[in-house]
Design a protein around this motif. Structure first.
Motif, PDB file in Angstrom:
ATOM      1  N   GLN A 130       0.725  -1.236  -0.109  1.00 58.77           N
ATOM      2  CA  GLN A 130      -0.126  -0.105   0.203  1.00 58.77           C
ATOM      3  C   GLN A 130       0.953   1.202   0.002  1.00 58.77           C
ATOM      4  OE1 GLN A 130      -2.239  -1.003   3.510  1.00 58.77           O
ATOM      5  NE2 GLN A 130      -4.252  -1.288   2.325  1.00 58.77           N
ATOM      6  N   LEU A 131       1.915   1.344   0.864  1.00 59.37           N
ATOM      7  CA  LEU A 131       2.885   2.548   0.973  1.00 59.37           C
ATOM      8  C   LEU A 131       3.167   2.782  -0.317  1.00 59.37           C
ATOM      9  CD1 LEU A 131       4.552   2.309   4.302  1.00 59.37           C
ATOM     10  CD2 LEU A 131       3.669   4.157   3.359  1.00 59.37           C
ATOM     11  N   LEU A 132       3.853   1.575  -1.224  1.00 61.42           N
ATOM     12  CA  LEU A 132       4.529   1.805  -2.339  1.00 61.42           C
ATOM     13  C   LEU A 132       3.521   2.328  -3.396  1.00 61.42           C
ATOM     14  CD1 LEU A 132       7.038  -1.248  -2.237  1.00 61.42           C
ATOM     15  CD2 LEU A 132       7.564   1.261  -1.968  1.00 61.42           C
ATOM     16  N   LEU A 133       2.474   1.443  -3.370  1.00 61.50           N
ATOM     17  CA  LEU A 133       1.436   1.977  -4.650  1.00 61.50           C
ATOM     18  C   LEU A 133       0.898   3.289  -4.275  1.00 61.50           C
ATOM     19  CD1 LEU A 133      -0.707  -1.176  -4.655  1.00 61.50           C
ATOM     20  CD2 LEU A 133       0.639  -0.297  -6.484  1.00 61.50           C
ATOM     21  N   ARG A 134       0.945   3.726  -3.092  1.00 69.24           N
ATOM     22  CA  ARG A 134       0.461   5.490  -2.768  1.00 69.24           C
ATOM     23  C   ARG A 134       1.729   6.068  -3.323  1.00 69.24           C
ATOM     24  NH1 ARG A 134      -1.700   3.689   2.392  1.00 69.24           N
ATOM     25  NH2 ARG A 134      -3.807   3.270   2.067  1.00 69.24           N
ATOM     26  N   LEU A 135       3.040   5.718  -3.227  1.00 70.78           N
ATOM     27  CA  LEU A 135       4.125   6.403  -3.507  1.00 70.78           C
ATOM     28  C   LEU A 135       4.238   6.673  -5.052  1.00 70.78           C
ATOM     29  CD1 LEU A 135       6.792   7.968  -2.166  1.00 70.78           C
ATOM     30  CD2 LEU A 135       7.746   5.961  -2.387  1.00 70.78           C
ATOM     31  N   VAL A 136       4.035   5.308  -5.527  1.00 68.20           N
ATOM     32  CA  VAL A 136       3.943   5.522  -7.073  1.00 68.20           C
ATOM     33  C   VAL A 136       2.890   6.212  -7.423  1.00 68.20           C
ATOM     34  CG1 VAL A 136       3.773   4.170  -9.129  1.00 68.20           C
ATOM     35  CG2 VAL A 136       5.370   3.372  -7.280  1.00 68.20           C
ATOM     36  N   ALA A 137       1.750   6.232  -7.159  1.00 66.29           N
ATOM     37  CA  ALA A 137       0.758   7.104  -7.601  1.00 66.29           C
ATOM     38  C   ALA A 137       0.917   8.540  -7.421  1.00 66.29           C
ATOM     39  CB  ALA A 137      -0.607   6.518  -6.830  1.00 66.29           C
ATOM     40  N   THR A 138       1.288   8.909  -6.412  1.00 62.94           N
ATOM     41  CA  THR A 138       1.478  10.318  -6.096  1.00 62.94           C
ATOM     42  C   THR A 138       2.729  11.085  -6.855  1.00 62.94           C
ATOM     43  OG1 THR A 138       2.273   9.995  -3.863  1.00 62.94           O
ATOM     44  CG2 THR A 138       0.006  10.288  -4.117  1.00 62.94           C
ATOM     45  N   THR A 139       3.909  10.020  -6.961  1.00 61.98           N
ATOM     46  CA  THR A 139       5.007  10.745  -7.377  1.00 61.98           C
ATOM     47  C   THR A 139       5.615  10.409  -8.694  1.00 61.98           C
ATOM     48  OG1 THR A 139       6.432   8.986  -6.504  1.00 61.98           O
ATOM     49  CG2 THR A 139       6.041  10.974  -5.010  1.00 61.98           C
ATOM     50  N   ARG A 181      -2.397   8.660 -15.381  1.00 59.88           N
ATOM     51  CA  ARG A 181      -3.611   8.167 -16.110  1.00 59.88           C
ATOM     52  C   ARG A 181      -4.338   7.392 -15.262  1.00 59.88           C
ATOM     53  NH1 ARG A 181      -3.578   5.606 -21.725  1.00 59.88           N
ATOM     54  NH2 ARG A 181      -2.700   7.641 -22.150  1.00 59.88           N
ATOM     55  N   TYR A 182      -3.834   6.495 -14.578  1.00 55.28           N
ATOM     56  CA  TYR A 182      -4.494   5.712 -13.827  1.00 55.28           C
ATOM     57  C   TYR A 182      -4.447   5.840 -12.103  1.00 55.28           C
ATOM     58  CZ  TYR A 182      -5.323   2.902 -17.961  1.00 55.28           C
ATOM     59  OH  TYR A 182      -5.728   2.864 -19.224  1.00 55.28           O
ATOM     60  N   ARG A 183      -3.791   7.067 -11.741  1.00 56.46           N
ATOM     61  CA  ARG A 183      -3.559   7.547 -10.329  1.00 56.46           C
ATOM     62  C   ARG A 183      -4.845   7.282  -9.710  1.00 56.46           C
ATOM     63  NH1 ARG A 183      -1.536  13.121  -8.062  1.00 56.46           N
ATOM     64  NH2 ARG A 183      -1.805  12.418  -5.656  1.00 56.46           N
ATOM     65  N   ALA A 184      -6.078   7.647  -9.717  1.00 60.71           N
ATOM     66  CA  ALA A 184      -6.961   7.269  -8.945  1.00 60.71           C
ATOM     67  C   ALA A 184      -7.458   5.895  -8.723  1.00 60.71           C
ATOM     68  CB  ALA A 184      -8.270   8.100  -9.576  1.00 60.71           C
ATOM     69  N   ALA A 185      -7.101   5.305  -9.743  1.00 57.79           N
ATOM     70  CA  ALA A 185      -7.537   3.616  -9.647  1.00 57.79           C
ATOM     71  C   ALA A 185      -6.552   3.168  -8.705  1.00 57.79           C
ATOM     72  CB  ALA A 185      -7.685   3.071 -10.860  1.00 57.79           C
ATOM     73  N   ILE A 186      -5.020   3.504  -9.017  1.00 54.01           N
ATOM     74  CA  ILE A 186      -4.189   2.998  -8.017  1.00 54.01           C
ATOM     75  C   ILE A 186      -4.250   3.205  -6.507  1.00 54.01           C
ATOM     76  CG2 ILE A 186      -1.708   2.834  -7.519  1.00 54.01           C
ATOM     77  CD1 ILE A 186      -1.169   3.505 -10.656  1.00 54.01           C
ATOM     78  N   GLU A 187      -4.394   4.445  -6.415  1.00 53.45           N
ATOM     79  CA  GLU A 187      -4.770   4.954  -4.962  1.00 53.45           C
ATOM     80  C   GLU A 187      -6.148   4.358  -4.474  1.00 53.45           C
ATOM     81  OE1 GLU A 187      -4.936   9.341  -5.621  1.00 53.45           O
ATOM     82  OE2 GLU A 187      -2.917   9.378  -4.709  1.00 53.45           O
TER      83      GLU A 187
END
Length: 170
Positions: free
Chosen positions: A137-146, A154-160
């Motif tokens: 979860q931490l890594l996915l949020r980090l990838v999505a936001t940075t 493009r898929y930030r909302a889905a990843i978060e």
């Protein structure tokens, strides 16, 4: 500033310069001498810890990191405090002291929530303690936001969204 402070600053700058030039053993020797002369100096302790870490002497680095971080007003700059927290947490992890790594890095992330490096090292330590879901979860949020990757953006909302519950399938 008195002569003692000037002398300390000069010796510390010299030792850090040696480390930056790749002369790690010499830097370590100088910093160990400084640590004896200035046992309560957080910056000297931090630089001494770093010198040990660079040489793969993690166990010897720990007491210097702890000394650098001891007490509420350590005298470290914000950047050095971040570095010392990351260094100590990472060093605990390398030494297999995973619970201490998680505790140190959790506190660091609380103090510096925008620091992606701290969150990344926390994710690694969580993985080592078997907390795989929180780690991912931490890594996915980090990838999505940075991430600058246009496809990730493009898929930030889905990843978060899925980072909140990795088990959700619908």
């Amino acid at each position: 500033m008195n002569n003692n402070d000037d002398e300390r600053d000069g010796l510390l700058a010299e030792a850090v310069g040696l480390r930056e030039e790749g002369r790690q053993e010499e830097a370590r020797d100088r910093l160990l001498e400084l640590a004896v002369r200035y046992p309560d100096d957080a910056e000297v302790a931090y630089q001494t810890a770093w010198a040990h870490d660079v040489l793969g002497l993690e166990a010897e680095a720990v007491p210097f990191y702890e000394r650098a971080l001891k007490g509420p007003g350590t005298g470290l700059t914000e950047e050095d405090r971040r570095g010392a927290l990351l260094g100590l947490g990472s060093t605990f992890r390398i030494l297999g002291r995973y619970e201490e790594a998680v505790a140190t890095l959790r506190a660091a992330v609380e103090e510096f929530p925008a620091d992606g490096a701290l969150r990344t090292f926390l994710a690694m330590a969580l993985f080592n303690t078997g907390e795989h879901q929180e780690s991912a979860q931490l890594l996915l949020r980090l990838v999505a936001t940075t991430s600058d990757d246009p496809y990730v953006r493009r898929y930030r909302a889905a990843i978060e969204y899925y980072a909140r519950d990795l088990n959700e399938t619908v």
